[in-house]
Design a protein around this motif. Structure first.
Motif, PDB file in Angstrom:
ATOM      1  N   MET A   1      12.717  16.028  66.468  1.00  0.00           N
ATOM      2  CA  MET A   1      13.209  15.552  65.180  1.00  0.00           C
ATOM      3  C   MET A   1      14.203  14.415  65.409  1.00  0.00           C
ATOM      4  O   MET A   1      15.023  14.466  66.323  1.00  0.00           O
ATOM      5  N   HIS A   2      14.101  13.404  64.534  1.00  0.00           N
ATOM      6  CA  HIS A   2      15.027  12.270  64.637  1.00  0.00           C
ATOM      7  C   HIS A   2      15.339  11.780  63.229  1.00  0.00           C
ATOM      8  O   HIS A   2      14.446  11.726  62.367  1.00  0.00           O
ATOM      9  N   ILE A   3      16.589  11.426  62.991  1.00  0.00           N
ATOM     10  CA  ILE A   3      17.012  10.864  61.708  1.00  0.00           C
ATOM     11  C   ILE A   3      17.749   9.570  61.972  1.00  0.00           C
ATOM     12  O   ILE A   3      18.639   9.511  62.838  1.00  0.00           O
ATOM     13  N   ASP A  19      18.747  23.063  63.897  1.00  0.00           N
ATOM     14  CA  ASP A  19      17.885  23.975  63.147  1.00  0.00           C
ATOM     15  C   ASP A  19      17.147  23.176  62.080  1.00  0.00           C
ATOM     16  O   ASP A  19      17.778  22.621  61.186  1.00  0.00           O
ATOM     17  N   LYS A  20      15.820  23.123  62.165  1.00  0.00           N
ATOM     18  CA  LYS A  20      15.055  22.333  61.187  1.00  0.00           C
ATOM     19  C   LYS A  20      15.141  22.916  59.781  1.00  0.00           C
ATOM     20  O   LYS A  20      14.832  22.238  58.804  1.00  0.00           O
ATOM     21  N   GLN A  21      15.573  24.167  59.659  1.00  0.00           N
ATOM     22  CA  GLN A  21      15.782  24.777  58.355  1.00  0.00           C
ATOM     23  C   GLN A  21      17.216  24.606  57.860  1.00  0.00           C
ATOM     24  O   GLN A  21      17.565  25.057  56.773  1.00  0.00           O
ATOM     25  N   TYR A  51      11.082  21.138  56.699  1.00  0.00           N
ATOM     26  CA  TYR A  51      12.474  20.848  57.042  1.00  0.00           C
ATOM     27  C   TYR A  51      13.347  21.029  55.800  1.00  0.00           C
ATOM     28  O   TYR A  51      12.927  20.707  54.681  1.00  0.00           O
ATOM     29  N   VAL A  52      14.538  21.523  56.014  1.00  0.00           N
ATOM     30  CA  VAL A  52      15.535  21.612  54.951  1.00  0.00           C
ATOM     31  C   VAL A  52      16.717  20.751  55.361  1.00  0.00           C
ATOM     32  O   VAL A  52      17.373  21.021  56.388  1.00  0.00           O
ATOM     33  N   LEU A  53      16.977  19.720  54.574  1.00  0.00           N
ATOM     34  CA  LEU A  53      18.032  18.752  54.872  1.00  0.00           C
ATOM     35  C   LEU A  53      19.214  19.031  53.956  1.00  0.00           C
ATOM     36  O   LEU A  53      19.089  18.948  52.726  1.00  0.00           O
ATOM     37  N   ASN A  54      20.339  19.355  54.529  1.00  0.00           N
ATOM     38  CA  ASN A  54      21.523  19.727  53.755  1.00  0.00           C
ATOM     39  C   ASN A  54      22.592  18.639  53.856  1.00  0.00           C
ATOM     40  O   ASN A  54      23.119  18.385  54.951  1.00  0.00           O
ATOM     41  N   ILE A  55      22.887  18.008  52.727  1.00  0.00           N
ATOM     42  CA  ILE A  55      23.982  17.035  52.674  1.00  0.00           C
ATOM     43  C   ILE A  55      25.243  17.817  52.336  1.00  0.00           C
ATOM     44  O   ILE A  55      25.445  18.247  51.198  1.00  0.00           O
ATOM     45  N   VAL A  56      26.070  18.019  53.350  1.00  0.00           N
ATOM     46  CA  VAL A  56      27.139  19.012  53.233  1.00  0.00           C
ATOM     47  C   VAL A  56      28.366  18.502  52.484  1.00  0.00           C
ATOM     48  O   VAL A  56      29.204  19.314  52.057  1.00  0.00           O
ATOM     49  N   ASN A  57      28.493  17.178  52.296  1.00  0.00           N
ATOM     50  CA  ASN A  57      29.649  16.674  51.538  1.00  0.00           C
ATOM     51  C   ASN A  57      29.289  16.248  50.131  1.00  0.00           C
ATOM     52  O   ASN A  57      30.035  15.513  49.479  1.00  0.00           O
ATOM     53  N   ALA A  58      28.156  16.734  49.626  1.00  0.00           N
ATOM     54  CA  ALA A  58      27.719  16.352  48.274  1.00  0.00           C
ATOM     55  C   ALA A  58      28.724  16.784  47.211  1.00  0.00           C
ATOM     56  O   ALA A  58      28.874  16.119  46.173  1.00  0.00           O
ATOM     57  N   GLY A  59      29.434  17.861  47.450  1.00  0.00           N
ATOM     58  CA  GLY A  59      30.414  18.339  46.489  1.00  0.00           C
ATOM     59  C   GLY A  59      31.629  17.448  46.341  1.00  0.00           C
ATOM     60  O   GLY A  59      32.415  17.610  45.395  1.00  0.00           O
TER      61      GLY A  59
END
Length: 375
Positions: A1-3, A19-21, A51-59
């Motif tokens: 995986m690469h972003i 973790d791809k999830q 894949y589950v992509l979590n943007i953790v600073n969205a809040g």
């Protein structure tokens, strides 16, 4: 995986790919750290994998309400953009994707690249009624380009159109593309008649620096251009400074400033009703313009929008208010959604480049409806 986000208008920071999830990502703020919401990146993985992509600073984003009922956009070919299953909970934006090809691009809204911007300028300049004018340089030394359309007859009213003061609002330049191509289409009677009656001055991208940097709202030094129209400066907001200088040369009889709204799922206008010199004449023109848009596009509505300013209480640093007052002209901000238009929802694409382009075409109808009464 690469972003990766190391490309024009890219924006994302990778925290963890373990973790791809639970791929953990973070949006990079605009310069100055005041604003962020725009993201734009490429994911490379295995076909068929989820894949589950979590943007953790969205809040902590600039417009948290913008995540409600929002779906991220994605494309395999960078031409057709579709929506991905997206949820917002406990300060985290989660995007789910099952890869059909090895690489997918995911963004807040369909990007309008700087290269496409250059292609647009090159394509329209070959029309005999089009002249490109270099207004000045941005702080990152990019060109600020004006598209002049018409024969320059001083007896005709001058229509000014600006887009992407806020660079992340890419739907604005998609609209400009549709408007320009429709205006210059020799088989389009609306465009032909409008050009018989008016000169048009169009700035397709007011903020090329912010666009290339992957900003949501600001230019290279963190300035929100749509709060600079009372007293722009070459140090903070040369983009507004140069445009206002040119406006003073031509005069303005109609101003149309094109934007996108993060939270409201509608297409609507915000006018200059709160300016000190707002008059019955301008109110009548605004009503006729709005009524024409209602007929020209079923995407437009007048029930939902921003609260109207009380008389004399307008924020005069905002473009629509400043231009309306300075030139005693009809001035409107057009807002389109990042989400979907709930009046005419499309579960596959939501609000899209294609619908923005069509609304650009419809905008010409409203301009033609009022052009004879602008002076």
């Amino acid at each position: 995986m690469h972003i990766s986000a190391n490309f024009d208008a890219g924006n994302i920071e990778v925290i963890s790919l373990e973790d791809k999830q639970d791929v953990q990502l973070k949006i990079r703020p605009d310069f100055g750290d005041e604003f962020f919401q725009w993201f734009n990146f490429r994911l490379t993985g295995e076909v068929g994998e989820q894949y589950v992509l979590n943007i953790v600073n969205a809040g902590e984003a600039s417009y948290v309400e913008g995540w409600n009922d929002y779906q991220a956009v994605a494309s395999y070919d960078r031409d057709y953009w579709f929506r991905l299953p997206t949820t917002y909970k406990d300060g985290k934006l989660s995007i789910e994707v099952e890869l059909e090809c090895e690489t997918i691009q995911i963004a807040y809204f369909a990007p309008y690249s700087y290269e496409r911007h250059q292609d647009l300028l090159a394509a329209v300049q070959v029309h005999p009624l089009v002249t490109l004018e270099h207004l000045g340089e941005t702080l990152d030394k990019r060109d600020l380009t004006l598209v002049k359309v018409g024969d320059g007859d001083d007896s005709k009213p001058n229509i000014w159109i600006t887009a992407r003061q806020h660079p992340g609002e890419t739907m604005a330049e998609w609209l400009i593309e549709g408007l320009l191509y429709s205006l210059l289409d020799g088989d389009n009677p609306t465009g032909k008649r409008l050009l018989e009656k008016a000169n048009l001055y169009i700035v397709p991208n007011m903020n090329p620096d912010g666009s290339a940097r992957g900003h949501l709202r600001t230019n290279a030094v963190g300035t929100n251009l749509n709060r600079e129209w009372e007293s722009p400066s070459l140090e903070k907001s040369p983009e507004v400074f140069h445009v206002m200088k040119k406006m003073d040369e031509t005069g303005v009889d109609l101003f149309y400033d094109v934007h996108g709204d993060e939270a409201l799922p509608y297409v609507f206008l915000a006018g200059s009703q709160g300016t000190p010199s707002y008059s019955d004449r301008l109110a009548d023109l605004r009503e006729k313009f709005s009524d024409a848009l209602l007929l020209a596009s079923a995407d437009f509505q007048t029930e939902f929008g921003y609260e109207i300013d009380a008389p004399g209480q307008a924020n005069m640093t905002v473009a629509t208010n400043a231009v309306a007052e300075r030139y005693d002209c009809l001035a409107n901000t057009l807002e389109m959604p990042f989400k979907d238009n709930v009046n005419l929802p499309n579960k596959d694409t939501g609000w899209s480049p294609e619908r923005s382009i069509k609304f650009g075409e419809a905008s010409l109808v409203a301009m033609l409806a009022v052009v004879d009464e602008l002076r």
